[in-house]
Design an enzyme around this catalytic site. Structure first.
Site, PDB file in Angstrom:
ATOM      1  N   ARG A 227       2.886   4.952   4.064  1.00  0.00           N
ATOM      2  CA  ARG A 227       3.790   4.067   4.647  1.00  0.00           C
ATOM      3  C   ARG A 227       3.922   4.571   6.033  1.00  0.00           C
ATOM      4  NH1 ARG A 227       2.183   1.253   1.145  1.00  0.00           N
ATOM      5  NH2 ARG A 227       3.234   0.261  -0.394  1.00  0.00           N
TER       6      ARG A 227
ATOM      7  N   GLU B 143       5.355  -3.051  10.404  1.00  0.00           N
ATOM      8  CA  GLU B 143       3.968  -3.730   9.931  1.00  0.00           C
ATOM      9  C   GLU B 143       4.264  -5.407  10.229  1.00  0.00           C
ATOM     10  OE1 GLU B 143       1.333  -1.329   6.987  1.00  0.00           O
ATOM     11  OE2 GLU B 143       1.809  -3.189   6.289  1.00  0.00           O
TER      12      GLU B 143
ATOM     13  N   HIS C  89      -3.541  -2.623   7.269  1.00  0.00           N
ATOM     14  CA  HIS C  89      -3.304  -2.424   5.573  1.00  0.00           C
ATOM     15  C   HIS C  89      -4.207  -3.044   4.806  1.00  0.00           C
ATOM     16  CE1 HIS C  89       0.451  -1.709   3.200  1.00  0.00           C
ATOM     17  NE2 HIS C  89      -0.434  -1.005   2.533  1.00  0.00           N
TER      18      HIS C  89
END
Length: 343
Positions: free
Chosen positions: A254, A282, A301
């Site tokens: 993360r 993000e 991602h």
């Protein structure tokens, strides 16, 4: 080993609780047929809103929910409408978004496909470790610019994957799988995880060290720490400053685990390189300097399950449903007492 809890009978009633897009992506026709062979599967549409009259009618008769991304929280109000619910099979990794304290207090059994989702993340990580060791990104940029091959006999000895030192931050499911994938390669592997003993590290075939030593000694550091209150900013300015010149930081965990400001400064200064599948936030703002930093690779991602890898998640969910329905119990249970250490 505790005795498995028997299922409610040979034909439990099950429903899908997730977004419609998730169901369409993860559960193909064959997967749905396999679930239907095990249990009485409530036909579409899937439950993406658990407050509607139809949802309440379905909840009143289900024994098991197959959940996925987009599943609403299973709170006290939802559970009150689902008196027969005894188990949740999640087709993704973390269950934090929908499995609430009310579920644990009710004694609902929970399974997760985290083990299946760990595999593509580990494969991505292995690929990036090996590619960054050969400096593929930087050398490809130079090749495109020069349109000529450099003198390969003058390749710096910093390039290559022989006897490089790789650091793994956290022996999570993904971290452990990365360690397994690294074994065939001529690499020295260090590990930091406060819950791993020297004996555990020996069994994994790695050297256990503290964070400062990990970042100072390694050519590549790969982050696999779940984002918890105790791990936010764990990869601090001090640890980033301790990295060797030209070392690589890989983050598939993360973004908030890393001090991104410090990472940006070090990358822009050309001190370190980075491979980031996650950022904070993000997506990064369009004008963020990391977008234009040539020694940083940012991917959207994508390390986790995508495309045909969704089938692995579905297969695990089907297998877990079959085990539970037969009374064998889950092979991949999520334990309430372990939540503090899980993503």
């Amino acid at each position: 080993m505790t005795e498995a809890t028997p299922g409610p009978g040979p034909r439990p009633c099950a429903a899908l609780a997730m977004s419609a897009d998730t169901a369409a992506a993860v559960l193909d026709t064959e997967s749905l047929a396999a679930l239907g062979a095990i249990c009485d599967l409530v036909p579409p549409p899937v439950l993406d809103d658990l407050t509607t009259p139809r949802a309440r009618a379905v909840l009143a008769r289900v024994d098991l929910l197959v959940t996925g991304w987009g599943c609403p929280p299973l709170d006290e109000e939802v559970l009150a409408a689902a008196p027969r619910l005894r188990a949740v099979v999640h087709t993704a990794g973390s269950v934090r978004g929908h499995v609430t304290d009310a579920c644990w207090e009710r004694g609902i059994e929970v399974s997760s496909a985290a083990a299946a989702n760990a595999l593509p993340v580990a494969e991505y990580t292995l690929a990036m470790i090996l590619l960054s060791g050969k400096e593929v990104l930087e050398r490809a940029h130079a090749y495109r610019a020069d349109r000529a091959r450099a003198d390969w006999l003058r390749t710096p000895r910093t390039v290559g994957n022989y006897r490089r030192t790789v650091g793994i931050l956290s022996a999570s499911l993904i971290g452990r799988r990365v360690i397994e994938l690294l074994r065939p390669h001529d690499l020295d592997v260090l590990l930091y995880d406060p819950y791993v003993t020297d004996a555990d590290a020996g069994e994994l075939g790695v050297e256990r060290v503290e964070p400062a030593e990990l970042f100072a000694r390694c050519d590549t550091v790969s982050v696999h720490t779940p984002l918890l209150p105790t791990t936010r900013g764990l990869v601090s300015r001090e640890l980033i400053a301790a990295m060797r010149p030209g070392a690589v930081l890989i983050n598939t965990a993360r973004g908030a685990v890393v001090d991104q400001e410090a990472l940006t400064e070090a990358a822009l200064a050309g001190r370190i390189r980075a491979v980031l599948d996650v950022t904070e936030p993000e997506v990064l703002p369009p004008d963020h300097p990391l977008w234009e930093c040539e020694n940083v690779l940012i991917t959207p991602h994508l390390a986790g399950s995508q495309g045909n890898e969704w089938r692995r998640l579905a297969d695990l969910a089907v297998a877990e449903t079959a085990r539970w329905a037969s009374g064998a119990g889950f092979l991949h249970p999520v334990r309430r007492e372990r939540l503090a250490f899980l993503a």
